[in-house]
Design an enzyme around this catalytic site. Structure first.
Site, PDB file in Angstrom:
ATOM      1  CG  HIS A  48     -84.969 -23.419  45.011  1.00  0.00           C
ATOM      2  ND1 HIS A  48     -83.759 -23.245  44.437  1.00  0.00           N
ATOM      3  CD2 HIS A  48     -85.602 -22.402  44.779  1.00  0.00           C
ATOM      4  CE1 HIS A  48     -83.573 -22.317  43.722  1.00  0.00           C
ATOM      5  NE2 HIS A  48     -84.726 -21.806  43.716  1.00  0.00           N
ATOM      6  CD  GLU A  49     -88.727 -20.247  45.541  1.00  0.00           C
ATOM      7  OE1 GLU A  49     -88.472 -19.255  46.269  1.00  0.00           O
ATOM      8  OE2 GLU A  49     -88.500 -20.745  44.576  1.00  0.00           O
TER       9      GLU A  49
ATOM     10  CG  HIS B 218     -83.985 -17.891  46.867  1.00  0.00           C
ATOM     11  ND1 HIS B 218     -83.017 -17.696  46.245  1.00  0.00           N
ATOM     12  CD2 HIS B 218     -84.698 -18.494  46.025  1.00  0.00           C
ATOM     13  CE1 HIS B 218     -83.099 -18.283  44.765  1.00  0.00           C
ATOM     14  NE2 HIS B 218     -84.031 -18.860  44.774  1.00  0.00           N
TER      15      HIS B 218
ATOM     16  CD  GLU C 217     -83.155 -19.273  41.415  1.00  0.00           C
ATOM     17  OE1 GLU C 217     -83.709 -20.202  41.717  1.00  0.00           O
ATOM     18  OE2 GLU C 217     -83.762 -18.109  41.420  1.00  0.00           O
TER      19      GLU C 217
END
Length: 266
Positions: A127-128, A131, A189
């Protein structure tokens, strides 16, 4: 005065038209700054973190996190895969992790107590990294600049202190305070969740564990909400969205499983 206002308006509109970009999922986004500038800021911010926060001396934790990171990085597009990523594990009870422009990844030991296996950790780290790949930091800062009609980017890039440069650094959360985790919008997100789910499956981690991760997060309780969740969609919304997007990542995972190519970090 009117001429100056007109010129500023024309400049702003022109910049917005030129800066229109597309994220990896096909979403339109505003990108005003060169990625090299964001990389520079990410590197500076990461250095601050390493100075201010102790890094764990637990060899197993370091090896586990680095193994998950390496598996994820190996599945990135060539542009990102070829970079020299730096991964650090910080000794802190925060239930948190982050990835920054400049190819930096940080994981707090507190997260390792909630992410109970390699696939759950991969869900967070994927997920990070999502980004970074989607350039969310650049998009967020660019939106702030456009909203404030501050387009003196050249001055900000000159290395001199300026109001614009301060705005950019504030937008990235760069400074001595714990602002390093970018308060992305819920759109960002959700997009990072989608990208992370796909990435973790390709890396040989079980995408179904992403749902279990957020179930674990929910058990933290409302009165003790981790910082990691502060600007994110609700746990239930996240669980529902991940479950709805599970079919393709799960098929990828099952194919790797049949071929004996699953991740084996823990």
């Amino acid at each position: 005065m009117k001429s100056m206002l007109k010129l500023t308006t024309i400049t702003l509109i022109s910049a917005l038209l030129i800066a229109c970009s597309t994220s990896p999922t096909g979403r339109k986004q505003l990108i005003l700054l060169p990625d090299s500038q964001l990389d520079e800021m990410g590197i500076a911010s990461f250095q601050e973190m390493k100075t201010a926060t102790p890094q764990t001396q637990n060899t197993k934790k370091i090896n586990d996190v680095e193994c998950v990171a390496n598996r994820l990085i190996a599945e990135l597009p060539e542009k990102y895969r070829a970079q020299a990523w730096e991964v650090r594990v910080f000794e802190d009870e925060q239930v948190n992790a982050f990835a920054l422009p400049g190819y930096k990844i940080g994981v707090y030991t507190g997260l390792l107590k909630v992410a109970s296996n390699q696939s759950q950790l991969a869900a967070v780290m994927g997920h990070e990294v999502g980004h970074v790949l989607a350039r969310h930091g650049n998009e967020r800062v660019s939106t702030q600049l456009a909203t404030s009609q501050t387009l003196q980017v050249a001055q900000a890039l000159s290395g001199e202190e300026s109001q614009t440069k301060q705005l950019i650094f504030q937008g990235l959360g760069i400074g001595a305070q714990v602002g390093i985790i970018l308060p992305f919008s819920r759109t960002h997100e959700s997009e990072a969740d989608q990208m992370g789910l796909d990435l973790m499956a390709k890396a040989g981690f079980d995408p179904r564990e992403s749902v279990k991760l957020w179930q674990n997060m929910s058990k933290q309780g409302k009165s003790n909400t981790p910082e990691f969740l502060s600007t994110h969609p609700s746990n239930q919304t996240r669980i529902e969205d991940l479950s709805a997007a599970m079919q393709e990542p799960l098929a990828i995972y099952q194919t790797l499983k049949a071929a004996g190519r699953l991740a084996n970090c823990y």
